[in-house]
Design an enzyme around this catalytic site. Structure first.
Site, PDB file in Angstrom:
ATOM      1  N   LYS A 177       0.834  -1.202   0.000  1.00 22.15           N
ATOM      2  CA  LYS A 177       0.000   0.000   0.000  1.00 22.15           C
ATOM      3  C   LYS A 177       0.878   1.265   0.000  1.00 22.15           C
ATOM      4  O   LYS A 177       2.096   1.179   0.215  1.00 22.15           O
ATOM      5  CB  LYS A 177      -0.928  -0.038   1.220  1.00 22.15           C
ATOM      6  CG  LYS A 177      -1.916  -1.221   1.211  1.00 22.15           C
ATOM      7  CD  LYS A 177      -2.830  -1.155   2.441  1.00 22.15           C
ATOM      8  CE  LYS A 177      -3.703  -2.385   2.576  1.00 22.15           C
ATOM      9  NZ  LYS A 177      -4.549  -2.330   3.799  1.00 22.15           N
ATOM     10  N   TYR A 198     -11.992  -2.263  -2.710  1.00 23.84           N
ATOM     11  CA  TYR A 198     -12.529  -2.309  -1.347  1.00 23.84           C
ATOM     12  C   TYR A 198     -14.059  -2.218  -1.318  1.00 23.84           C
ATOM     13  O   TYR A 198     -14.633  -1.799  -0.313  1.00 23.84           O
ATOM     14  CB  TYR A 198     -11.897  -1.202  -0.493  1.00 23.84           C
ATOM     15  CG  TYR A 198     -10.539  -1.590   0.073  1.00 23.84           C
ATOM     16  CD1 TYR A 198     -10.342  -2.820   0.702  1.00 23.84           C
ATOM     17  CD2 TYR A 198      -9.453  -0.717   0.003  1.00 23.84           C
ATOM     18  CE1 TYR A 198      -9.110  -3.173   1.231  1.00 23.84           C
ATOM     19  CE2 TYR A 198      -8.209  -1.075   0.541  1.00 23.84           C
ATOM     20  CZ  TYR A 198      -8.050  -2.309   1.158  1.00 23.84           C
ATOM     21  OH  TYR A 198      -6.829  -2.657   1.693  1.00 23.84           O
ATOM     22  N   THR A 230      -4.885  -7.617  10.900  1.00 24.64           N
ATOM     23  CA  THR A 230      -5.104  -6.274  10.357  1.00 24.64           C
ATOM     24  C   THR A 230      -4.498  -5.156  11.200  1.00 24.64           C
ATOM     25  O   THR A 230      -3.863  -4.248  10.666  1.00 24.64           O
ATOM     26  CB  THR A 230      -6.631  -6.028  10.219  1.00 24.64           C
ATOM     27  OG1 THR A 230      -7.216  -7.124   9.521  1.00 24.64           O
ATOM     28  CG2 THR A 230      -6.916  -4.734   9.498  1.00 24.64           C
ATOM     29  N   HIS A 290      -1.842  -5.488   1.601  1.00 23.52           N
ATOM     30  CA  HIS A 290      -3.115  -6.184   1.393  1.00 23.52           C
ATOM     31  C   HIS A 290      -2.791  -7.574   0.879  1.00 23.52           C
ATOM     32  O   HIS A 290      -1.870  -7.747   0.082  1.00 23.52           O
ATOM     33  CB  HIS A 290      -3.978  -5.463   0.349  1.00 23.52           C
ATOM     34  CG  HIS A 290      -5.116  -6.318  -0.136  1.00 23.52           C
ATOM     35  ND1 HIS A 290      -6.305  -6.422   0.561  1.00 23.52           N
ATOM     36  CD2 HIS A 290      -5.220  -7.159  -1.204  1.00 23.52           C
ATOM     37  CE1 HIS A 290      -7.099  -7.273  -0.082  1.00 23.52           C
ATOM     38  NE2 HIS A 290      -6.458  -7.735  -1.151  1.00 23.52           N
ATOM     39  N   GLU A 340      -9.655 -10.204  -7.402  1.00 27.38           N
ATOM     40  CA  GLU A 340      -8.752  -9.060  -7.186  1.00 27.38           C
ATOM     41  C   GLU A 340      -7.618  -9.031  -8.209  1.00 27.38           C
ATOM     42  O   GLU A 340      -7.207  -7.954  -8.659  1.00 27.38           O
ATOM     43  CB  GLU A 340      -8.193  -9.101  -5.765  1.00 27.38           C
ATOM     44  CG  GLU A 340      -9.267  -8.844  -4.719  1.00 27.38           C
ATOM     45  CD  GLU A 340      -8.809  -9.098  -3.284  1.00 27.38           C
ATOM     46  OE1 GLU A 340      -9.634  -8.954  -2.369  1.00 27.38           O
ATOM     47  OE2 GLU A 340      -7.614  -9.442  -3.084  1.00 27.38           O
TER      48      GLU A 340
HETATM   49  P1  IDP Z   1      -7.231  -7.089   5.989  1.00 27.59           P
HETATM   50  O1  IDP Z   1      -6.432  -6.102   5.153  1.00 27.59           O
HETATM   51  O2  IDP Z   1      -6.417  -7.629   7.127  1.00 27.59           O
HETATM   52  O3  IDP Z   1      -7.870  -8.166   5.161  1.00 27.59           O
HETATM   53  P2  IDP Z   1      -9.910  -5.907   6.218  1.00 27.59           P
HETATM   54  O4  IDP Z   1     -10.806  -6.151   7.380  1.00 27.59           O
HETATM   55  O5  IDP Z   1     -10.226  -6.591   4.931  1.00 27.59           O
HETATM   56  O6  IDP Z   1      -8.409  -6.262   6.697  1.00 27.59           O
HETATM   57  O7  IDP Z   1      -9.856  -4.345   5.984  1.00 27.59           O
HETATM   58  C1  IDP Z   1      -9.314  -3.815   4.807  1.00 27.59           C
HETATM   59  C2  IDP Z   1      -8.420  -2.645   5.159  1.00 27.59           C
HETATM   60  O8  IDP Z   1      -9.207  -1.603   5.719  1.00 27.59           O
HETATM   61  C3  IDP Z   1      -7.383  -2.953   6.243  1.00 27.59           C
HETATM   62  O9  IDP Z   1      -6.218  -3.585   5.729  1.00 27.59           O
HETATM   63  C4  IDP Z   1      -7.094  -1.569   6.773  1.00 27.59           C
HETATM   64  O10 IDP Z   1      -6.222  -0.847   5.904  1.00 27.59           O
HETATM   65  C5  IDP Z   1      -8.489  -0.924   6.732  1.00 27.59           C
HETATM   66  N1  IDP Z   1      -9.221  -1.079   7.991  1.00 27.59           N
HETATM   67  C6  IDP Z   1      -9.771  -2.211   8.494  1.00 27.59           C
HETATM   68  N2  IDP Z   1     -10.406  -1.982   9.660  1.00 27.59           N
HETATM   69  C7  IDP Z   1     -10.244  -0.655   9.896  1.00 27.59           C
HETATM   70  C8  IDP Z   1     -10.682   0.215  10.963  1.00 27.59           C
HETATM   71  O11 IDP Z   1     -11.336  -0.202  11.921  1.00 27.59           O
HETATM   72  N3  IDP Z   1     -10.295   1.519  10.870  1.00 27.59           N
HETATM   73  C9  IDP Z   1      -9.573   2.004   9.820  1.00 27.59           C
HETATM   74  N4  IDP Z   1      -9.176   1.250   8.798  1.00 27.59           N
HETATM   75  C10 IDP Z   1      -9.487  -0.086   8.849  1.00 27.59           C
HETATM   76 MG    MG Z   2      -9.325  -7.962   3.677  1.00 28.09          MG
END
Ligand code: IDP
Ligand code: MG
Length: 149
Positions: free
Chosen positions: A9, A49, A91, A115, A126
């Site tokens: 990212k 996303y 995450t 990611h 994706e």
């Molecule tokens: P992941 O990247 O571990 O799969 P996801 O739940 O799919 O996590 O969330 C996608 C992206 O959104 C995360 O990598 C992070 O950059 C962002 N994100 C997830 N949860 C939060 C949050 O509670 N606050 C701010 N950003 C978040």
């Molecule tokens: Mg994810």
């Protein structure tokens, strides 16, 4: 063999961590099948996303992902989706254990450097969002029989 989509990212690129993060995936034994630097448009970021559109952090996440260039990587290997996710760690950087990419380098839940696709099905979706078929290479690495067996 599986393929997964990895994004370094914009925070990873800005912090000049790209080389060392790619090295971690390579050292594990995953093979690069595609790689490019992309300045994501809002449309591309929203498509990637889409599943998070209703979340309160969606707008901030889109600003983050479009805020600088991203390095998109297609990685290939046995159980590549799960292997890459395990290397990344959970995450939230504040909770990710040391030894994982996020555990070693991230202290934010949003700015968590990488990611990785969370299922084979989503990996295929994706990969198609970020790469043309002609941008993905099929080849066998010379050490395949030593690394994979
Ligand atoms: P992941 O990247 O571990 O799969 P996801 O739940 O799919 O996590 O969330 C996608 C992206 O959104 C995360 O990598 C992070 O950059 C962002 N994100 C997830 N949860 C939060 C949050 O509670 N606050 C701010 N950003 C978040
Ligand atoms: Mg994810």
């Amino acid at each position: 063999m599986e393929r997964t989509l990895i994004l370094l990212k914009p925070d990873a690129v800005q912090r000049r961590l790209a080389g060392s993060l790619i090295q971690r995936f390579e050292q594990k034994g995953l093979k690069i099948a595609g790689l490019k630097l992309v300045q994501a448009s809002r449309a591309l970021a929203e498509k990637h996303y889409e599943v998070h559109r209703a979340r309160p952090f969606f707008e901030s996440l889109i600003q983050f992902l479009t805020g600088g260039p991203t390095i998109a990587i297609a990685l290939e290997g046995p159980s590549a989706v799960a292997v890459a996710r395990n290397l990344m760690g959970p995450t939230d950087g504040t909770k990710a254990p040391p030894g994982t990419i996020r555990g070693d380098h991230a202290i934010s839940i949003q700015n968590n450097l990488v990611h990785g696709s969370d299922s084979v099905e989503n990996a295929n979706i994706e990969l198609a969002i970020w790469f043309q078929p002609s941008e993905l290479a099929s080849y066998q690495s010379v050490d395949h029989s030593w690394v994979i067996g």
